[in-house]
Design an enzyme around this catalytic site. Structure first.
Site, PDB file in Angstrom:
ATOM      1  N   ARG A 177     -12.071 -65.722 -59.217  1.00 44.45           N
ATOM      2  CA  ARG A 177     -11.354 -64.754 -60.034  1.00 44.45           C
ATOM      3  C   ARG A 177     -11.348 -65.217 -61.492  1.00 44.45           C
ATOM      4  O   ARG A 177     -10.670 -66.187 -61.850  1.00 44.45           O
ATOM      5  CB  ARG A 177      -9.922 -64.580 -59.529  1.00 44.45           C
ATOM      6  CG  ARG A 177      -9.112 -63.609 -60.387  1.00 44.45           C
ATOM      7  CD  ARG A 177      -7.843 -63.114 -59.721  1.00 44.45           C
ATOM      8  NE  ARG A 177      -6.810 -64.116 -59.573  1.00 44.45           N
ATOM      9  CZ  ARG A 177      -5.561 -63.847 -59.191  1.00 44.45           C
ATOM     10  NH1 ARG A 177      -5.210 -62.593 -58.915  1.00 44.45           N
ATOM     11  NH2 ARG A 177      -4.680 -64.814 -59.055  1.00 44.45           N
ATOM     12  N   ASP A 457       3.283 -68.016 -59.326  1.00 40.75           N
ATOM     13  CA  ASP A 457       2.255 -67.972 -60.358  1.00 40.75           C
ATOM     14  C   ASP A 457       2.711 -67.004 -61.443  1.00 40.75           C
ATOM     15  O   ASP A 457       3.871 -66.571 -61.461  1.00 40.75           O
ATOM     16  CB  ASP A 457       0.883 -67.625 -59.775  1.00 40.75           C
ATOM     17  CG  ASP A 457       0.815 -66.202 -59.223  1.00 40.75           C
ATOM     18  OD1 ASP A 457       1.767 -65.410 -59.411  1.00 40.75           O
ATOM     19  OD2 ASP A 457      -0.209 -65.866 -58.604  1.00 40.75           O
TER      20      ASP A 457
END
Length: 552
Positions: A177, A457
């Site tokens: 990603r 996160d």
């Protein structure tokens, strides 16, 4: 090969000449090469103008939503794409047929090895929400992947050995990603402007590893984050085509899974698959970012105020609608519909609490299986057995052949009413704790942070930040104290939590809680709203040195 001038290109980050991980001999200089930069710069110069135009369109939509001139709906101009039942995504790619258990994490060397040693089918390694984008983290992330793909990632820290249990090609399939379209990297300047972080991450990885990944039969594969419009997916598709042509690779070899983690994208899922054409590997329910985006896009509308974050679950009407719409869309087009993240981490000192947390994970994965997902995410290897156990009940490598008969309308996707939802003083404190602790760790270079037995996160910190902004903006009445949420109330609690966390910090006097609070305060007192925390904080971790200008 196209000739690319590097005359107006500067690499301002350090390029070390010594390998960090013995016995590997790979250095950052082996990644940031003249040839790799020529490729990356070609992509940037070709596509960066379109990237900036698409970001401007996001802002235009937000302004129209805030003013009441627009509402979110399915696009009339793409009705034919949505309503045509005949078109399909591509055949499933090698290594991407069974994705029932997918683990995620940043490209830190120990985490790469731990993830691939787990009994998973696929592994998404992340340059985005779980990695603070220091130059060191980004470049050594590339070094680590380069070595991993060549089965030479083993290393030692003191007496602790990290070793892959098998050769890379016999382990889980790797997906990468890159950072989202909204981010730049100020350590590389092209024509006097920072390079697109998305193009830098993709380009370095693709240039060095695409041919090797095809050789081992697994890739190159990607996850694409934070998109808000199908034309942003088309931009990626065009980049994939140019990149494949550049190295002589067959078009369609690249595959990409798109995270549907913004509210506008949920109205364009068919179109996003369509735009990626032969490069599509399906869609994923990026649940925390989706909650963040829903608050962000609808923040000016009091009827869309959400309660304490613990009460915003996957069974909430707008979340349930988005999940079911995604599964139907993907399966109708013959591609994977991936489930969301289980962020729990083991609670080693409390067996009862640990068992309760694991039971919650199991229930969540069962719900995903029964809804029709083809697989799901976990953040920690300890959760892998649960996900494996649940998704084994599919009986097949995926359940793409099952197309649910559900019909989701525009109103369903914005139905943010939650029965019994309450905003409380405890909810304010929880959001402050998560926001401050994550931001403080990010400022010190860590983007993957254990907080209250969850692996947090940037997405979860964004939910905390946006909820506080929304509650202050609309002067929400607290269910437990009866008072309204005001800037003064939140500001006072912020100072209280900042002081307490700073005193308890393991970083001692080097902690950055005061700096985190300085950036957080105007965001949560509704003085301003920044699109992303990562762009708000980014300049604090930029460390240009000019050290490697002469090496180009």
């Amino acid at each position: 090969m196209v000739a690319v001038s590097l005359e107006r290109v500067q690499v301002l980050g350090q390029i070390d000449a010594e390998p960090r991980f013995k016995p590997s001999t790979t250095t950052v200089a082996d990644i940031v090469t003249k040839e790799a930069l020529e490729f990356v710069v070609l992509l940037h110069r070709t596509f960066n103008g379109r990237r900036k135009d698409l970001l401007a369109r996001r802002q235009e939509l937000q302004q129209r939503l805030d003013s009441g001139e627009a509402t979110l709906d399915f696009l009339p101009e793409t009705r034919a794409i949505r309503e045509d039942p005949t078109w399909q995504g591509p055949p499933l790619a090698p290594g991407l047929v069974n994705r029932s258990t997918e683990i995620t994490g940043p490209p830190l060397r120990n985490m790469l090895i731990n993830a691939l040693n787990a009994d998973v089918n696929t592994y998404m390694t992340d340059f985005e929400d779980s990695l603070a984008p220091t130059w060191e983290n980004i470049t050594y992330g590339q070094v680590n992947l380069y070595d991993l793909i060549r089965s030479r990632a083993d290393f030692a820290v003191g007496s602790k050995q990290y070793q892959l249990r098998d050769r890379f090609e016999r382990l889980a399939t790797l997906l990468v990603r890159p950072r989202g379209w909204h981010m730049v990297d100020k350590h590389v300047l092209v024509d006097d402007e920072p390079i697109s972080a998305s193009i830098l991450d993709f380009g370095l990885y693709f240039f060095h590893n695409a041919a090797k990944l095809v050789e081992v039969g697994k890739g190159p594969y990607f996850y694409l984050p934070k998109m808000e419009h199908h034309l942003e997916a088309k931009l990626w598709n065009d980049i994939f085509n140019v990149a494949q042509d550049y190295i002589g690779m067959r078009r369609g070899t690249v595959r990409a899974t798109v995270l549907i983690e913004t509210l506008p994208a949920s109205f364009q899922m068919d179109e996003i698959i369509w735009q990626l054409r032969q490069h599509s590997a399906g869609l994923n329910c990026g649940r925390w970012d989706y909650i963040f985006s829903t608050i962000k896009k609808l923040r000016g509308q009091s009827q869309h105020v959400l309660p304490d974050r613990d009460q915003v679950t996957m069974t909430s009407p707008f979340m349930d609608a988005y999940v079911k719409s995604l599964i139907r869309t993907c399966h109708r087009r013959g591609v994977h519909a991936m489930g969301g993240m289980a962020a729990q981490i083991p609670i080693k000192d409390d067996p009862a609490a640990n068992e309760a947390a694991l039971a919650k994970v199991r229930a969540d994965k069962i719900r995903e299986l029964q809804n029709g997902h083809d697989g799901s995410w976990v953040a920690h290897p300890a959760l892998v057995p649960i996900c494996n156990e649940v998704f084994r009940n599919m009986g097949t490598p995926n359940q793409i052949h099952v197309v649910p008969e559900v019909h989701i309308g525009a109103r369903d996707l914005v139905n943010t009413s939650i029965s019994g939802g309450r905003v409380t003083i405890a909810g304010i404190r929880q959001n402050l704790d998560i926001g401050l602790q994550y931001m403080e760790a990010w400022l010190r270079g860590s983007g993957c942070v254990p907080i209250n037995n969850l692996m947090e996160d940037a997405a979860t910190a964004e939910v905390s930040r946006c909820q506080l902004h929304q509650w202050v903006r609309h002067r929400v009445k607290l269910a437990d104290t009866g008072e309204n949420v005001t800037p003064d109330l939140v500001r006072g609690l912020l100072r209280e939590r900042t002081d307490a966390l700073a005193r308890a910090s393991r970083a001692g006097s080097s902690n950055k809680f005061a700096l985190a609070a300085k950036y957080l305060e105007p965001e949560i007192t509704a003085e301003r709203f920044t699109d992303f925390l990562t762009t708000l904080l980014y300049d604090e971790i930029v460390t240009p040195t000019n050290a490697s200008k002469s090496r180009l």
